[in-house]
Design a protein around this motif. Structure first.
Motif, mmCIF file in Angstrom:
data_model
loop_
_atom_site.group_PDB
_atom_site.id
_atom_site.type_symbol
_atom_site.label_atom_id
_atom_site.label_comp_id
_atom_site.label_asym_id
_atom_site.label_seq_id
_atom_site.Cartn_x
_atom_site.Cartn_y
_atom_site.Cartn_z
ATOM 1 N N ARG A 15 53.182 52.596 29.890
ATOM 2 C CA ARG A 15 52.092 52.018 30.682
ATOM 3 C C ARG A 15 52.554 50.715 31.312
ATOM 4 N N PRO A 16 52.127 50.463 32.547
ATOM 5 C CA PRO A 16 52.517 49.203 33.181
ATOM 6 C C PRO A 16 51.886 48.015 32.455
ATOM 7 N N PRO A 18 49.881 44.600 31.782
ATOM 8 C CA PRO A 18 48.581 44.172 32.322
ATOM 9 C C PRO A 18 48.708 43.331 33.595
ATOM 10 N N ARG A 21 49.350 45.607 36.496
ATOM 11 C CA ARG A 21 48.128 46.332 36.879
ATOM 12 C C ARG A 21 47.179 45.424 37.649
ATOM 13 N N MET A 25 45.909 45.880 41.507
ATOM 14 C CA MET A 25 44.493 45.918 41.879
ATOM 15 C C MET A 25 44.190 44.912 42.990
ATOM 16 N N TRP A 62 40.379 48.757 41.475
ATOM 17 C CA TRP A 62 41.242 49.367 40.463
ATOM 18 C C TRP A 62 41.764 50.722 40.929
ATOM 19 N N LEU A 69 52.371 50.930 40.608
ATOM 20 C CA LEU A 69 52.456 50.443 39.234
ATOM 21 C C LEU A 69 53.803 50.717 38.594
#
Length: 70
Positions: A15-16, A18, A21, A25, A62, A69
């Motif tokens: 997962r990228p 935070p 992300r 966004m 989002w 990402l």
């Protein structure tokens, strides 16, 4: 083998972070706003209609493309 690899499976992508992300966004929100400011001639140049632009400017921040990402 790390526990995370066992839980997610060997082929799962990490997962990228935070921050990545959040930045994606913010970039998506900026892109949506800029798209709404284009005139009809510029929209035609990129292959979009005014309706397409209106739909995309209403997208939530989002809703960043997955490739942003990585």
């Amino acid at each position: 083998m790390p526990l995370a690899a066992l839980i997610r499976g060997p082929l799962a992508r990490p997962r990228p972070a935070p921050l990545a992300r959040l930045l994606a966004m913010l970039a998506a929100a900026r892109s949506h706003r800029q798209l709404g400011r284009l005139d009809d001639r510029l929209l035609r140049d990129v292959g979009l209609t005014r309706a397409d632009a209106r739909r995309d400017t209403g997208l939530p921040p989002w809703n960043a493309p997955g490739h942003w990402l990585r």
